[in-house]
Design a protein around this motif. Structure first.
Motif, PDB file in Angstrom:
ATOM      1  N   THR A  21       5.990   2.055   5.100  1.00 23.06           N
ATOM      2  CA  THR A  21       5.573   1.166   6.188  1.00 23.06           C
ATOM      3  C   THR A  21       6.649   1.195   7.286  1.00 23.06           C
ATOM      4  N   PHE A  31       3.872   7.921   6.579  1.00 26.69           N
ATOM      5  CA  PHE A  31       3.454   6.603   7.060  1.00 26.69           C
ATOM      6  C   PHE A  31       1.980   6.358   6.690  1.00 26.69           C
ATOM      7  N   PRO A  32       1.505   5.092   6.789  1.00 26.22           N
ATOM      8  CA  PRO A  32       0.121   4.814   6.382  1.00 26.22           C
ATOM      9  C   PRO A  32      -0.910   5.201   7.453  1.00 26.22           C
TER      10      PRO A  32
END
Ligand SMILES: N[C@@H](CCC(=O)N[C@@H](CS)C(=O)NCC(=O)O)C(=O)O
Length: 208
Positions: free
Chosen positions: A35, A9-10
């Protein structure tokens, strides 16, 4: 295309300690950023063995579970001690750091700050064993005289805890000196000061 691919994930989250090791070791790797929208769609989650990230690919080897990925890389990159004795000590240090990490993650996911005071009070007890170890290990690292898997976990925890409590290292001269030395390692310094590192939140933003 790099041999290694990290899918996550970011956020820094569980993957950051993997990134730190790869960056410090100068290992080339690709990142696939997932995302929340992509994840919620469900196809990727369904394809992950345990339905979770990070996922790590080393050529045709696909791995899940952060610590399995870390240990695989540590063996591969030569940061798992010089012999079995050092590897055992590195594991011991790493497990103790995981205990702190688990508490830290729990705190990060709390909806309000009610647990913070108690958490901060517990820090001296949690970090003292590492202060003691570093003050007596002439090699300058947690184990032996070379950076290891456990050092990356400790460095990241120290970086995060300095943000949480800027004065917390005042009582730990050896940890303070250690963090300064680690953050002066050229690759680590470049990464630590990069926008890439600074712009990635530790955990997903809390929704009100
Ligand atoms: N034990 C696993 C835990 C992995 C984990 O909790 N992953 C979270 C992100 S940090 C995740 O994928 N959450 C999304 C989900 O469970 O659907 C590891 O260390 O890799």
């Amino acid at each position: 295309m790099a041999r290694f691919t990290l899918t996550y994930f970011p956020v820094q989250g569980r993957a950051e300690v993997i990134r730190l090791m790869l960056k410090d070791q100068g290992a080339d790797f690709d990142e696939k950023v997932v995302t929340m929208e992509m994840w919620k769609e469900g196809t990727l989650k369904a394809s992950c063995l345990f339905g979770q990230l990070p996922m790590f690919q080393d050529g045709d080897l696909t791995l899940y579970q952060t610590n399995a990925i870390r240990r695989h890389l540590a063996r591969k990159l030569g940061v798992y001690g010089k012999d079995q004795r050092e590897a055992a000590l590195i594991d011991m240090m790493d497990e103790a750091l995981q205990d702190i990490l688990n508490k830290f993650i729990k705190l990060m996911f709390e909806k309000d700050d009610t647990g913070k005071e108690g958490y901060l009070k517990g820090l001296p007890k949690d970090f003292m064993p590492f202060e003691k170890t570093l003050s007596s290990n002439e090699g300058g690292f947690l184990v032996g005289n070379k950076i290891s898997l456990a050092d990356y976990a400790l460095v990241l925890l120290l970086i995060h805890h300095e943000v949480l409590s800027p004065t917390f290292l005042d009582a730990f001269p050896s940890l303070q000196d250690y963090l300064k030395r680690m953050c002066a390692r050229p690759n680590l310094q470049a990464y630590h000061q990069s926008d890439e590192f600074k712009s990635r939140p530790i955990v997903p933003e809390k929704k009100a």
